[in-house]
Every structure is written in C-alpha cells, then in structure tokens.
Scaffold this active site. Structure first.
Site, PDB file in Angstrom:
ATOM      1  N   ASN A  10      63.673  21.092  26.085  1.00  0.00           N
ATOM      2  CA  ASN A  10      64.673  20.269  26.773  1.00  0.00           C
ATOM      3  C   ASN A  10      64.966  19.071  25.880  1.00  0.00           C
ATOM      4  OD1 ASN A  10      66.149  18.633  28.480  1.00  0.00           O
ATOM      5  ND2 ASN A  10      64.445  18.173  29.864  1.00  0.00           N
ATOM      6  N   LYS A  12      67.118  16.735  26.312  1.00  0.00           N
ATOM      7  CA  LYS A  12      67.522  15.530  27.072  1.00  0.00           C
ATOM      8  C   LYS A  12      68.731  14.856  26.398  1.00  0.00           C
ATOM      9  CE  LYS A  12      62.752  15.031  28.501  1.00  0.00           C
ATOM     10  NZ  LYS A  12      61.754  14.206  29.151  1.00  0.00           N
ATOM     11  N   HIS A  96      65.037  18.669  37.491  1.00  0.00           N
ATOM     12  CA  HIS A  96      64.132  17.941  36.587  1.00  0.00           C
ATOM     13  C   HIS A  96      63.785  16.595  37.217  1.00  0.00           C
ATOM     14  CE1 HIS A  96      62.644  15.796  33.086  1.00  0.00           C
ATOM     15  NE2 HIS A  96      62.436  16.981  32.536  1.00  0.00           N
ATOM     16  N   GLU A  98      63.607  13.733  36.083  1.00  0.00           N
ATOM     17  CA  GLU A  98      64.505  12.616  35.712  1.00  0.00           C
ATOM     18  C   GLU A  98      65.768  12.652  36.562  1.00  0.00           C
ATOM     19  OE1 GLU A  98      64.466  13.424  31.488  1.00  0.00           O
ATOM     20  OE2 GLU A  98      62.342  12.873  31.463  1.00  0.00           O
ATOM     21  N   GLU A 168      56.072  20.566  36.541  1.00  0.00           N
ATOM     22  CA  GLU A 168      56.062  19.410  35.641  1.00  0.00           C
ATOM     23  C   GLU A 168      55.546  18.187  36.386  1.00  0.00           C
ATOM     24  OE1 GLU A 168      58.852  19.934  32.146  1.00  0.00           O
ATOM     25  OE2 GLU A 168      60.065  19.129  33.753  1.00  0.00           O
ATOM     26  N   GLY A 174      56.599  12.836  29.190  1.00  0.00           N
ATOM     27  CA  GLY A 174      56.927  11.786  28.226  1.00  0.00           C
ATOM     28  C   GLY A 174      55.867  10.690  28.137  1.00  0.00           C
ATOM     29  N   SER A 214      54.210  16.634  28.324  1.00  0.00           N
ATOM     30  CA  SER A 214      53.524  16.311  27.066  1.00  0.00           C
ATOM     31  C   SER A 214      52.879  17.529  26.403  1.00  0.00           C
ATOM     32  CB  SER A 214      52.505  15.195  27.288  1.00  0.00           C
ATOM     33  OG  SER A 214      53.169  14.015  27.724  1.00  0.00           O
ATOM     34  N   GLY A 235      59.615  18.629  26.151  1.00  0.00           N
ATOM     35  CA  GLY A 235      60.597  17.580  25.893  1.00  0.00           C
ATOM     36  C   GLY A 235      60.472  17.061  24.469  1.00  0.00           C
ATOM     37  N   GLY A 236      59.719  15.974  24.306  1.00  0.00           N
ATOM     38  CA  GLY A 236      59.622  15.295  23.016  1.00  0.00           C
ATOM     39  C   GLY A 236      59.304  16.202  21.833  1.00  0.00           C
TER      40      GLY A 236
HETATM   41  C1  PEP Z   1      60.393  17.478  30.049  1.00  0.00           C
HETATM   42  O1  PEP Z   1      61.322  16.773  29.759  1.00  0.00           O
HETATM   43  O2  PEP Z   1      60.577  18.396  30.839  1.00  0.00           O
HETATM   44  C2  PEP Z   1      59.084  17.205  29.457  1.00  0.00           C
HETATM   45  C3  PEP Z   1      58.084  17.923  29.857  1.00  0.00           C
HETATM   46  O3  PEP Z   1      58.997  16.201  28.497  1.00  0.00           O
HETATM   47  P1  PEP Z   1      57.740  15.892  27.530  1.00  0.00           P
HETATM   48  O4  PEP Z   1      57.337  17.203  26.911  1.00  0.00           O
HETATM   49  O5  PEP Z   1      58.270  14.927  26.528  1.00  0.00           O
HETATM   50  O6  PEP Z   1      56.652  15.330  28.387  1.00  0.00           O
END
Ligand code: PEP
Length: 251
Positions: A10, A12, A96, A98, A168, A174, A214, A235-236
C-alpha cells in the site's frame, strides 16, 4: 487447506508518477520471480493509469486504495468501480484504519464500498483492526467481530470467493511495532472461526487473511510461517524495491 500467498503493498500518499512507474516495474520483476504467490501494489490514484500501462502483461496485480459504491454521479473526490475496471485495476483496499480514523469512514460506508467493489468486478481487501486502547481494554475480539460482521453485511457465500481480509492492528501501522507472530496468529485463527460461523467452513478455509502492521524484510518469514497468516499488507516497506522484493520472496 492450501491458500495462495498474497503480498500487497500500500503506497498510500507517496511517490510521484515517474517514481511510481519505476517502482512498479521493479516489483513486476520480483513478482515474475515468484509465480507461486500473488503480489499487488496500490499506488496513488494519480499514478494508477500509468502503472497499469507500465506493467501490462505482468502477473503483478494492481490495487486501488479505496473505491466508491456508485458507478458515477455527484460524488466529488471519489473514484468508481467502473473507472478502476477501465484502467485494469484488480483489487481495492477498503476500510483501512487511516480511512476510518482520519476520514471518519464508518462500518456502514465500508460495507457500501464492499458491495460497490463486488458488483463492479473489483476484489475487495477488507481491513479491520483494533486500536491500542481497544487491546488494552480487552476488547480486541469484540471490536474485530463488529468490524467483520458489518463489513461483510449481505456479502453472499459466492461473493466471499472474491474477498480478501486484512488484519491490521492500528497500534502496529507505521509505528515500527509489529504484532508478535503469536498475537497475529491468535487473531487470524479467531477471524477464520468467525468466518466459519458466518458462512461455511470451506469458505472460511479458502479465505485469505493478510497481516498488516510494520511488516518488514526481517519479520515476514516468521509471520508467514503461521498457519492462518496467508500474506501481508505492507505500507512503509513497500516503498523501496529492495525491501519489498525481500518481502515478496518470503521463505
Ligand atoms: C498499512 O498501511 O496498511 C501498513 C500496514 O503500514 P506499515 O506497513 O507502514 O505499518
């Protein structure tokens, strides 16, 4: 039951058009090297068309970061299933944390988006997760059950074949804090049991449940070794070709 692993990135609100196309091409190579698993990236809406064109012919799947429930109309800022399908988008991330926390999307809206996706031929990835306060109050399972039941409201047995779930935990997104493999497995097993209660055992057994929060190159192998973890929503670590490549190539 053997479920096909699914690794999703993702992106973002990151990356310019040129950066997105470059990264997508690199991920397409990682994906081609691992034919036994599904790999998806979800670029920003502004890059979707170019990314779809750049990886055409590759098995790499393309996801949208959200989806509207109507085909067209006066919905400023929204993108419809018809528009996504037109580009060659395969999946959409829905619910999600966010979207829930920053943009106030509630379970009813998320359920409408689920039906928009399913009716429009886009596979939904339904995200659910508890906050730290929920977990500390001992409410993890009740919160997840509510989000799952509402998110899947009126989704039929047949439609469930299209649905991917993502657990999640909000406190792990994050933050660099990953749920331990035991914590994640416990929740995934709980969700699968819930699916067996809501649908049928064979549907619960076939549904892929991804872990997100993460995920990195150094924890993916342990997470993927858990019996009810079928993949990851990243994500990251999905923003760099090398780290995502290692995640795609989990062992
Ligand atoms: C996400 O955005 O769904 C996510 C899990 O981000 P991260 O891996 O950065 O924690």
């Amino acid at each position: 039951m053997k479920r096909r692993p699914f690794i999703a990135g993702n992106w973002k609100m990151h990356l310019t058009l040129a950066e997105s196309v470059r990264l997508a091409q690199a991920v397409a190579e990682s994906c081609a090297a691992c034919p036994d698993r599904d790999v998806m990236i979800a670029p920003a809406f502004t890059s979707l068309a170019s990314v779809c064109t750049a990886v055409k012919g590759s098995p790499l799947l393309i996801g949208a970061q959200n989806i509207a429930w109507e085909k067209e109309g006066a919905y400023t800022g929204e993108i419809s299933p018809v528009m996504l399908k037109d580009l060659g988008v395969n999946l959409a991330i829905i619910g999600h944390s966010e979207r829930r926390q920053i943009f106030g999307e509630d379970d009813a809206m998320i359920n409408r988006r689920m039906h928009g996706a399913l009716n429009g031929g886009i596979q939904p990835i339904l995200c659910i997760g508890e906050t730290l306060a929920d977990r500390e109050a001992g409410n993890t399972f009740s919160v997840l059950e509510k989000q799952l039941r509402h998110g899947l409201n009126k989704v039929s047995n047949e439609q469930m074949a299209q649905v991917v779930l993502a657990y999640e935990p909000v406190w792990a997104i994050g933050t660099g804090k990953t749920a331990s493999k035991e914590q994640a497995q416990e929740v995934h097993a709980f969700l699968r049991q819930l699916l067996a209660n809501l649908y049928e055992k064979n549907i619960a057994d076939a549904t892929r449940i991804l872990y997100g929060g993460s995920v990195k190159f150094d924890n993916i192998d342990n997470l993927m070794a858990q019996p009810d973890i079928d993949g990851a929503l990243v994500g990251g670590a999905a923003l760099k070709a090398e780290s995502f490549d290692r995640i795609v190539r989990f062992r």
